[in-house]
Design a protein around this motif. Structure first.
Motif, PDB file in Angstrom:
ATOM      1  N   ASP A 193      36.152  23.476 -16.596  1.00 31.46           N
ATOM      2  CA  ASP A 193      35.045  24.269 -17.075  1.00 31.46           C
ATOM      3  C   ASP A 193      34.724  25.443 -16.466  1.00 31.46           C
ATOM      4  OD1 ASP A 193      34.748  22.633 -19.536  1.00 31.46           O
ATOM      5  OD2 ASP A 193      33.513  21.181 -18.581  1.00 31.46           O
ATOM      6  N   HIS A 194      34.774  25.426 -15.127  1.00 32.17           N
ATOM      7  CA  HIS A 194      34.259  26.495 -14.326  1.00 32.17           C
ATOM      8  C   HIS A 194      35.708  26.983 -13.215  1.00 32.17           C
ATOM      9  CE1 HIS A 194      30.473  25.885 -15.926  1.00 32.17           C
ATOM     10  NE2 HIS A 194      30.588  24.735 -15.464  1.00 32.17           N
ATOM     11  N   PRO A 195      35.493  28.058 -12.669  1.00 25.91           N
ATOM     12  CA  PRO A 195      36.389  28.481 -11.867  1.00 25.91           C
ATOM     13  C   PRO A 195      36.518  27.344 -10.612  1.00 25.91           C
ATOM     14  CG  PRO A 195      35.362  30.256 -12.137  1.00 25.91           C
ATOM     15  CD  PRO A 195      34.409  29.161 -12.848  1.00 25.91           C
ATOM     16  N   ALA A 249      47.186  33.198 -21.134  1.00 24.06           N
ATOM     17  CA  ALA A 249      47.274  33.748 -19.836  1.00 24.06           C
ATOM     18  C   ALA A 249      47.324  32.695 -18.958  1.00 24.06           C
ATOM     19  CB  ALA A 249      45.605  34.286 -19.512  1.00 24.06           C
ATOM     20  N   VAL A 250      47.007  31.415 -19.287  1.00 29.78           N
ATOM     21  CA  VAL A 250      47.127  30.250 -18.169  1.00 29.78           C
ATOM     22  C   VAL A 250      48.695  30.281 -18.124  1.00 29.78           C
ATOM     23  CG1 VAL A 250      47.133  27.697 -17.914  1.00 29.78           C
ATOM     24  CG2 VAL A 250      45.273  29.162 -18.613  1.00 29.78           C
ATOM     25  N   LEU A 251      49.416  30.162 -19.194  1.00 31.63           N
ATOM     26  CA  LEU A 251      50.974  30.237 -18.973  1.00 31.63           C
ATOM     27  C   LEU A 251      51.603  31.334 -18.224  1.00 31.63           C
ATOM     28  CD1 LEU A 251      53.646  28.690 -20.137  1.00 31.63           C
ATOM     29  CD2 LEU A 251      53.555  30.054 -21.930  1.00 31.63           C
ATOM     30  N   ALA A 252      50.893  32.464 -18.586  1.00 36.32           N
ATOM     31  CA  ALA A 252      51.821  33.663 -17.598  1.00 36.32           C
ATOM     32  C   ALA A 252      51.442  33.647 -16.341  1.00 36.32           C
ATOM     33  CB  ALA A 252      50.999  34.742 -18.532  1.00 36.32           C
ATOM     34  N   ALA A 253      50.343  33.211 -16.033  1.00 36.30           N
ATOM     35  CA  ALA A 253      49.735  33.192 -14.645  1.00 36.30           C
ATOM     36  C   ALA A 253      50.376  32.045 -13.632  1.00 36.30           C
ATOM     37  CB  ALA A 253      48.348  32.967 -14.381  1.00 36.30           C
ATOM     38  N   ASN A 254      51.069  31.028 -14.454  1.00 40.36           N
ATOM     39  CA  ASN A 254      51.855  30.064 -13.706  1.00 40.36           C
ATOM     40  C   ASN A 254      52.566  30.519 -12.368  1.00 40.36           C
ATOM     41  OD1 ASN A 254      53.200  27.829 -12.774  1.00 40.36           O
ATOM     42  ND2 ASN A 254      54.660  27.620 -14.393  1.00 40.36           N
ATOM     43  N   PRO A 287      36.773  25.941  -6.822  1.00 38.88           N
ATOM     44  CA  PRO A 287      36.257  26.510  -5.607  1.00 38.88           C
ATOM     45  C   PRO A 287      37.343  26.834  -4.862  1.00 38.88           C
ATOM     46  CG  PRO A 287      36.040  23.968  -5.542  1.00 38.88           C
ATOM     47  CD  PRO A 287      36.291  24.586  -7.137  1.00 38.88           C
ATOM     48  N   GLN A 288      36.968  28.025  -3.832  1.00 42.87           N
ATOM     49  CA  GLN A 288      37.942  28.700  -3.328  1.00 42.87           C
ATOM     50  C   GLN A 288      38.487  27.697  -2.094  1.00 42.87           C
ATOM     51  OE1 GLN A 288      39.339  31.702  -3.581  1.00 42.87           O
ATOM     52  NE2 GLN A 288      38.416  31.301  -5.389  1.00 42.87           N
ATOM     53  N   ASP A 289      37.766  26.695  -1.696  1.00 40.20           N
ATOM     54  CA  ASP A 289      38.318  25.456  -0.691  1.00 40.20           C
ATOM     55  C   ASP A 289      38.906  24.381  -1.395  1.00 40.20           C
ATOM     56  OD1 ASP A 289      36.301  24.285  -2.091  1.00 40.20           O
ATOM     57  OD2 ASP A 289      35.221  23.790  -0.197  1.00 40.20           O
ATOM     58  N   ALA A 290      39.351  24.370  -2.834  1.00 41.21           N
ATOM     59  CA  ALA A 290      39.946  23.257  -3.550  1.00 41.21           C
ATOM     60  C   ALA A 290      41.139  23.134  -2.850  1.00 41.21           C
ATOM     61  CB  ALA A 290      40.289  23.484  -4.964  1.00 41.21           C
ATOM     62  N   ILE A 294      50.145  24.043  -4.276  1.00 39.33           N
ATOM     63  CA  ILE A 294      48.808  24.122  -4.991  1.00 39.33           C
ATOM     64  C   ILE A 294      48.370  25.478  -5.136  1.00 39.33           C
ATOM     65  CG2 ILE A 294      46.413  23.281  -5.592  1.00 39.33           C
ATOM     66  CD1 ILE A 294      47.244  20.922  -3.581  1.00 39.33           C
ATOM     67  N   ALA A 295      47.857  26.188  -6.497  1.00 41.99           N
ATOM     68  CA  ALA A 295      47.408  27.313  -6.411  1.00 41.99           C
ATOM     69  C   ALA A 295      46.311  27.385  -7.233  1.00 41.99           C
ATOM     70  CB  ALA A 295      48.622  28.362  -7.026  1.00 41.99           C
ATOM     71  N   LEU A 296      45.363  28.376  -6.997  1.00 48.79           N
ATOM     72  CA  LEU A 296      44.357  28.559  -8.015  1.00 48.79           C
ATOM     73  C   LEU A 296      44.328  29.392  -9.000  1.00 48.79           C
ATOM     74  CD1 LEU A 296      41.272  28.345  -5.250  1.00 48.79           C
ATOM     75  CD2 LEU A 296      42.474  26.418  -6.490  1.00 48.79           C
ATOM     76  N   GLY A 297      44.022  29.110 -10.360  1.00 46.53           N
ATOM     77  CA  GLY A 297      43.824  29.916 -11.412  1.00 46.53           C
ATOM     78  C   GLY A 297      42.356  30.348 -11.639  1.00 46.53           C
ATOM     79  N   VAL A 298      42.244  30.896 -13.013  1.00 40.95           N
ATOM     80  CA  VAL A 298      40.858  31.443 -13.222  1.00 40.95           C
ATOM     81  C   VAL A 298      39.834  30.174 -13.287  1.00 40.95           C
ATOM     82  CG1 VAL A 298      39.682  32.599 -15.048  1.00 40.95           C
ATOM     83  CG2 VAL A 298      41.839  33.661 -14.417  1.00 40.95           C
ATOM     84  N   ARG A 299      40.379  29.352 -14.396  1.00 45.40           N
ATOM     85  CA  ARG A 299      39.457  28.086 -14.604  1.00 45.40           C
ATOM     86  C   ARG A 299      40.743  26.736 -14.353  1.00 45.40           C
ATOM     87  NH1 ARG A 299      35.782  27.822 -19.617  1.00 45.40           N
ATOM     88  NH2 ARG A 299      37.756  28.926 -20.693  1.00 45.40           N
ATOM     89  N   GLU A 300      41.538  27.128 -13.595  1.00 45.48           N
ATOM     90  CA  GLU A 300      42.709  25.970 -13.639  1.00 45.48           C
ATOM     91  C   GLU A 300      43.083  25.786 -12.256  1.00 45.48           C
ATOM     92  OE1 GLU A 300      42.269  28.014 -17.284  1.00 45.48           O
ATOM     93  OE2 GLU A 300      43.014  28.921 -15.345  1.00 45.48           O
ATOM     94  N   ILE A 301      43.656  24.626 -11.962  1.00 51.08           N
ATOM     95  CA  ILE A 301      44.461  24.488 -10.555  1.00 51.08           C
ATOM     96  C   ILE A 301      45.609  24.238 -11.033  1.00 51.08           C
ATOM     97  CG2 ILE A 301      44.571  23.141  -8.636  1.00 51.08           C
ATOM     98  CD1 ILE A 301      41.735  22.461  -8.952  1.00 51.08           C
ATOM     99  N   TYR A 302      46.851  24.900 -10.541  1.00 51.15           N
ATOM    100  CA  TYR A 302      48.070  24.882 -10.706  1.00 51.15           C
ATOM    101  C   TYR A 302      48.611  23.786  -9.635  1.00 51.15           C
ATOM    102  CZ  TYR A 302      47.821  28.838 -14.071  1.00 51.15           C
ATOM    103  OH  TYR A 302      47.538  29.562 -14.930  1.00 51.15           O
TER     104      TYR A 302
END
Length: 169
Positions: free
Chosen positions: A105-107, A84-89, A109-112, A124-132
């Motif tokens: 480890d955690h989602p 899912a991490v790969l697909a959501a890139n 923050p929306q202000d990251a 930069i983009a936010l993922g589920v428990r990742e930052i791309y």
């Protein structure tokens, strides 16, 4: 059995945290993990376990602490999550070696993204428990600092793709 990918923080990067991948494999096998494979010398390991993600993380961190004499962070993803991490890139059209997923480890923050400092041409983009992050001119000269990524570990999309493939095979 569950298929997992474990990503170690600060292992074999810049001459710090030396850990031969053969040692990592042996540690994982000693914890009862099966079909253990390591990928490149930067702390990537794929295996099977009947334990939960949290238990895998806890056991592996304790074992690494005993080995290294200091805490070594471990981020764990299931095979499904890694795919899912790969697909959501969000930067699929960008060079995979210039695009990373920073695993947390955690989602995040929306202000990251807004809190990132030293940003130049990076996207930069936010993922589920990742930052791309896509580094348009590469990572070497980047001054980007993302506070939310402090306890995370980054892998480029080539590595993410290989780990997802191994975890799902």
């Amino acid at each position: 059995m569950h298929n997992y990918v474990a990503l170690l923080r600060a292992v074999n990067v810049g001459g710090t945290g030396k850990l031969p991948m053969s040692e990592l494999k042996s540690m994982c096998e000693s914890l009862g993990f099966a079909k253990v494979r390591t990928y490149i010398a930067s702390g990537n390991v794929v295996f099977e376990s009947k334990l939960s993600e949290a238990s895998v993380k806890e056991k592996l961190e304790k074992c690494l602490d005993a080995y290294a004499g200091k805490p070594v962070g471990v981020l764990v993803r299931s095979a499904k999550e890694m795919a899912a991490v790969l697909a959501a890139n969000p930067f699929k059209s960008a060079a995979p070696n210039r695009t990373v997923a920073i695993f947390l480890d955690h989602p995040p923050p929306q202000d990251a993204v807004a809190d990132a400092r030293g940003r130049q041409d990076e996207e930069i983009a936010l993922g589920v428990r990742e930052i791309y992050v896509h580094y348009g001119n590469g990572m070497a000269d980047s001054k980007l600092k993302i506070a939310a990524a402090k306890n995370g570990t980054a892998r480029n999309m080539n590595t993410v793709a290989k780990l997802a493939e191994w975890a799902n095979s």
